[in-house]
Design an enzyme around this catalytic site. Structure first.
Site, mmCIF file in Angstrom:
data_model
loop_
_atom_site.group_PDB
_atom_site.id
_atom_site.type_symbol
_atom_site.label_atom_id
_atom_site.label_comp_id
_atom_site.label_asym_id
_atom_site.label_seq_id
_atom_site.Cartn_x
_atom_site.Cartn_y
_atom_site.Cartn_z
ATOM 1 N N HIS A 1 -2.451 7.016 -2.865
ATOM 2 C CA HIS A 1 -1.397 7.429 -2.114
ATOM 3 C C HIS A 1 -1.007 8.799 -2.131
ATOM 4 O O HIS A 1 -1.064 9.217 -3.209
ATOM 5 C CB HIS A 1 -0.135 6.444 -2.589
ATOM 6 C CG HIS A 1 -0.384 4.977 -2.248
ATOM 7 N ND1 HIS A 1 -0.023 4.345 -1.025
ATOM 8 C CD2 HIS A 1 -1.048 4.081 -2.820
ATOM 9 C CE1 HIS A 1 -0.425 3.202 -1.056
ATOM 10 N NE2 HIS A 1 -1.108 3.042 -2.290
ATOM 11 N N HIS B 1 -5.959 -4.021 -3.210
ATOM 12 C CA HIS B 1 -5.581 -4.790 -4.474
ATOM 13 C C HIS B 1 -6.354 -6.110 -4.501
ATOM 14 O O HIS B 1 -7.256 -6.520 -5.217
ATOM 15 C CB HIS B 1 -4.362 -4.959 -4.756
ATOM 16 C CG HIS B 1 -3.427 -3.560 -5.147
ATOM 17 N ND1 HIS B 1 -3.927 -3.014 -6.394
ATOM 18 C CD2 HIS B 1 -2.815 -2.894 -4.400
ATOM 19 C CE1 HIS B 1 -3.232 -2.081 -6.301
ATOM 20 N NE2 HIS B 1 -2.437 -1.831 -5.300
ATOM 21 N N GLU C 1 -1.246 -8.151 -3.567
ATOM 22 C CA GLU C 1 -0.697 -7.620 -5.096
ATOM 23 C C GLU C 1 0.488 -8.501 -5.497
ATOM 24 O O GLU C 1 1.732 -7.908 -5.604
ATOM 25 C CB GLU C 1 -0.408 -6.122 -4.596
ATOM 26 C CG GLU C 1 -0.033 -5.288 -5.659
ATOM 27 C CD GLU C 1 0.357 -3.681 -5.359
ATOM 28 O OE1 GLU C 1 0.825 -3.601 -4.113
ATOM 29 O OE2 GLU C 1 0.394 -2.986 -6.207
ATOM 30 N N GLU D 1 9.713 3.597 -7.209
ATOM 31 C CA GLU D 1 10.285 3.743 -5.778
ATOM 32 C C GLU D 1 11.063 5.157 -6.118
ATOM 33 O O GLU D 1 10.976 6.139 -5.129
ATOM 34 C CB GLU D 1 10.828 2.654 -5.258
ATOM 35 C CG GLU D 1 9.977 1.621 -4.950
ATOM 36 C CD GLU D 1 9.734 1.071 -3.583
ATOM 37 O OE1 GLU D 1 10.389 1.574 -2.763
ATOM 38 O OE2 GLU D 1 8.641 0.380 -3.291
ATOM 39 N N HIS E 1 -8.671 4.381 -2.302
ATOM 40 C CA HIS E 1 -7.197 3.920 -2.502
ATOM 41 C C HIS E 1 -6.245 4.758 -3.196
ATOM 42 O O HIS E 1 -6.157 4.480 -4.678
ATOM 43 C CB HIS E 1 -7.250 2.423 -2.980
ATOM 44 C CG HIS E 1 -5.840 1.697 -2.880
ATOM 45 N ND1 HIS E 1 -5.633 0.281 -2.285
ATOM 46 C CD2 HIS E 1 -4.681 2.364 -3.264
ATOM 47 C CE1 HIS E 1 -4.390 0.011 -2.497
ATOM 48 N NE2 HIS E 1 -3.740 1.183 -2.825
ATOM 49 N N HIS F 1 -2.985 -3.426 2.357
ATOM 50 C CA HIS F 1 -2.558 -3.945 0.760
ATOM 51 C C HIS F 1 -2.539 -5.580 1.133
ATOM 52 O O HIS F 1 -1.585 -5.845 1.917
ATOM 53 C CB HIS F 1 -1.088 -3.405 0.524
ATOM 54 C CG HIS F 1 -1.358 -1.965 -0.167
ATOM 55 N ND1 HIS F 1 -1.427 -0.969 0.668
ATOM 56 C CD2 HIS F 1 -1.318 -1.653 -1.250
ATOM 57 C CE1 HIS F 1 -1.651 0.300 -0.257
ATOM 58 N NE2 HIS F 1 -1.459 -0.294 -1.382
ATOM 59 N N TRP G 1 9.257 -1.545 -10.990
ATOM 60 C CA TRP G 1 9.193 -0.961 -9.318
ATOM 61 C C TRP G 1 10.173 -0.101 -9.063
ATOM 62 O O TRP G 1 10.333 0.777 -8.004
ATOM 63 C CB TRP G 1 9.218 -2.192 -8.518
ATOM 64 C CG TRP G 1 7.713 -3.002 -8.300
ATOM 65 C CD1 TRP G 1 7.099 -3.542 -9.120
ATOM 66 C CD2 TRP G 1 6.729 -2.332 -7.287
ATOM 67 N NE1 TRP G 1 5.667 -3.843 -8.587
ATOM 68 C CE2 TRP G 1 5.725 -2.835 -7.470
ATOM 69 C CE3 TRP G 1 7.107 -1.380 -6.271
ATOM 70 C CZ2 TRP G 1 4.327 -2.689 -6.477
ATOM 71 C CZ3 TRP G 1 5.758 -0.907 -5.473
ATOM 72 C CH2 TRP G 1 4.558 -1.868 -5.545
ATOM 73 N N ASP H 1 -1.990 5.235 -7.869
ATOM 74 C CA ASP H 1 -1.046 6.313 -7.894
ATOM 75 C C ASP H 1 -1.429 7.061 -9.183
ATOM 76 O O ASP H 1 -0.730 7.051 -9.819
ATOM 77 C CB ASP H 1 0.485 5.448 -7.926
ATOM 78 C CG ASP H 1 0.417 4.516 -6.733
ATOM 79 O OD1 ASP H 1 0.749 5.294 -5.768
ATOM 80 O OD2 ASP H 1 0.628 3.499 -6.845
HETATM 81 ZN ZN LIG Z 1 -1.515 1.181 -3.076
#
Ligand SMILES: [Zn+2]
Ligand SMILES: *[C@@H]1O[C@H](CO)[C@@H](O)[C@H](O)[C@H]1NC(C)=O
Ligand SMILES: *[C@@H]1O[C@H](CO)[C@@H](O)[C@H](O)[C@H]1NC(C)=O
Length: 502
Positions: free
Chosen positions: A107, A377, A352, A201, A105, A349, A197, A435
């Site tokens: 990205h 998650h 989460e 992003e 997992h 996903h 968040w 990540d």
């Molecule tokens: Zn993820």
């Protein structure tokens, strides 16, 4: 393990307890038996260790005990503050050497450290930069000055900008800050989930202009594999949109071109590193898309999987679950493969979230209803007994990403991570990093440390680690014969690791 067996175990436990209570003092032998029975249920509980493995296990336990009694226990504090402590840890150093199997997992836009992005990618010619009104940054490689966009009124050629900048290292550090969440003061910079968040992003969008440039992407993939390989990882499943790869003249390549390039890089990397087994892609689109856009993406992925059966593993939806559409709202799109009579593995996903009982909280059950192969998650899984049973019964592994969950503010002290419940029950799970560049990690060792020392506590032992590493191969999307090859290759590495450290 079937549901039936679990019920039988509970019944026999009741009998044991009743018999011993009659004597007033519980029977020490019975107590020991119960403790052993309970321990046998945890992740790795059925793994038998060799003499050499037991030696290393004893050493690990001693080291772990010492770290748990230290004044500052890394899993209990924010990772950004714990990182320097972890780097000094002897347990961590052993985990770095340990063959960890696969990373399932991660990205693609957060695969490679931001240090490389800034020091390598932004130093290439024709790199333009633009600082946006909302305190973010955009990059674009272009022969001509880029067009103005709604979010960018003032593009500058980085080469020129750097020529007039006095303190280059401060300038580069500032660029890095835009590409990662990592900071010395996470608590005041990210007071709540919305704040963290938003930065998250923004960092993704900022990195895109660099990463999507075809020549950068080629080196980026290679560098990403190198960072994993250095952390003793032998295989990768990468979540990626594989879209908008662009050239200096503005040409944009399609997904086929990008997948072919990915395949080339992986083959080159394997040729240079014969102990690396390969990498595949889980095609992922953002959950902000409309149902009909997701339909198109699924149709496209079905076709891509036909054309690249060894590269395309399946499909997923990404982006913040709490702010996005639910899986159920995409049901018409997600049922398309079955309606078309084809198989498209899903790697959703789901769960989460901290918000129990919301529509989003329902994603776990829906992921299972759509036959997801793994659960990304599954943070909320411990609160959903039925979904948990289904995931166990169908052997749908949970991809636990401890540092991600802490940085994105689902849990602060990792000893309280709900995966502690899953680990103590031997629920199918793997450890991953989600990540890495955004959280300031590379490879899986940091997340393994948190799982082994924080989530697992003193109960987790070398057998737990062995099972977690093997799980990553077992629950990968590789076909059975390649799993066998991978397990055999992993075992050889494991034997060397044990011999060198026991
Ligand atoms: Zn993820
Ligand atoms: C960037 O990395 C590539 C290979 O990874 C290397 O060939 C190139 O020279 C590096 N460029 C810079 C500016 O450091
Ligand atoms: C899920 O699997 C079941 C049992 O194999 C099958 O009947 C069903 O059609 C599948 N559903 C989806 C949405 O894939």
């Amino acid at each position: 393990m079937s549901l039936c067996q679990a019920v039988v175990t509970c019944a026999s436990l009741l009998v044991v307890v009743c018999v011993s209570v009659n004597d007033g003092m519980p029977e020490p032998k019975q107590r020991e038996l119960l403790m052993r029975q309970e321990a046998s249920r945890q992740t790795g509980g059925h793994v038998t260790l060799t003499a050499a493995e037991r030696q290393l296990d004893a050493r690990l336990q001693r080291l772990k005990q010492r770290e748990m009694s230290a004044a500052r226990f890394p899993p209990s504090i924010h990772f950004f503050k714990a990182k320097p402590l972890i780097q000094k840890s002897s347990v961590f150093k052993l985990l770095q050497q340990m063959p960890k199997g696969a990373a399932l997992h991660i990205h693609s836009s957060a695969l490679v450290s931001v240090e490389w992005l800034v020091k390598n990618a932004t130093y290439r010619p024709h790199c333009h930069v633009c600082f946006t009104w909302d305190n973010s940054v955009r990059f674009l490689f272009s022969e001509r000055p880029p067009f103005l966009r709604w979010d960018c009124f003032h593009w500058q050629l980085l080469e020129k900008l750097r020529a007039t900048t006095k303190d280059l290292s401060a300038f580069d550090n500032r660029l890095m800050q835009h590409l990662t969440l990592f900071t010395d003061d996470p608590d005041s910079e990210y007071p709540d989930q919305d704040a963290v968040w938003q930065k998250f992003e923004n960092a993704f969008i900022a990195a895109a202009g660099l990463v999507c440039h075809a020549p950068v992407l080629r080196d980026y993939y290679y560098k990403g594999l190198e960072e994993l390989h250095q952390d003793n990882i032998m295989y990768l499943e990468l979540r990626s949109g594989v879209s908008k790869t662009y050239e200096l003249d503005g040409t944009v390549h399609d997904k086929i071109w990008t997948l072919r390039m990915f395949q080339d890089v992986v083959e080159k990397f394997k040729a240079d590193h014969p102990d690396f087994l390969g990498a595949r892609v889980i095609i992922s689109v953002h959950r902000a898309l409309s149902v009909s856009e997701v339909k198109d993406a699924i149709r496209e992925t079905i076709q891509l999987q036909r054309d690249f059966p060894d590269v395309v593993a399946g499909f997923d939806l990404v982006g913040r679950e709490d702010a996005g559409r639910t899986l159920w709202s995409f049901r018409e799109a997600l049922s398309l493969p079955v309606d078309m009579g084809v198989t498209l593995p899903y790697f959703f996903h789901a769960g989460e979230t901290d918000d129990e009982g919301t529509d989003v909280d329902q994603n776990l059950l829906d992921a299972l209803l759509f036959n997801t192969t793994r659960i990304g998650h599954g943070f909320a899984l411990a609160h959903h007994p039925l979904a948990k049973e289904l995931s166990r019964k169908h052997d749908v592994a949970v991809e636990v990403c401890p540092i991600s969950n802490q940085v994105l503010k689902l849990v602060s002290d990792l000893r309280n991570h709900p995966a502690a419940v899953l680990m103590s029950e031997g629920h199918p799970l793997v450890i991953s990093s989600d990540d890495p560049s955004l959280f300031g990690t590379t490879g899986l060792s940091y997340d393994f440390y948190q799982a082994f020392v924080g989530i697992g506590g003193l109960k987790a032992n070398l057998a737990t680690l062995k099972e977690l590493a093997l799980n990553s191969i077992r629950y990968s999307s590789l076909p059975a014969h390649l799993k066998d090859t991978a397990c055999a290759a992993w075992q050889r590495k494991w034997d060397v690791f044990i011999a060198e450290n026991s």
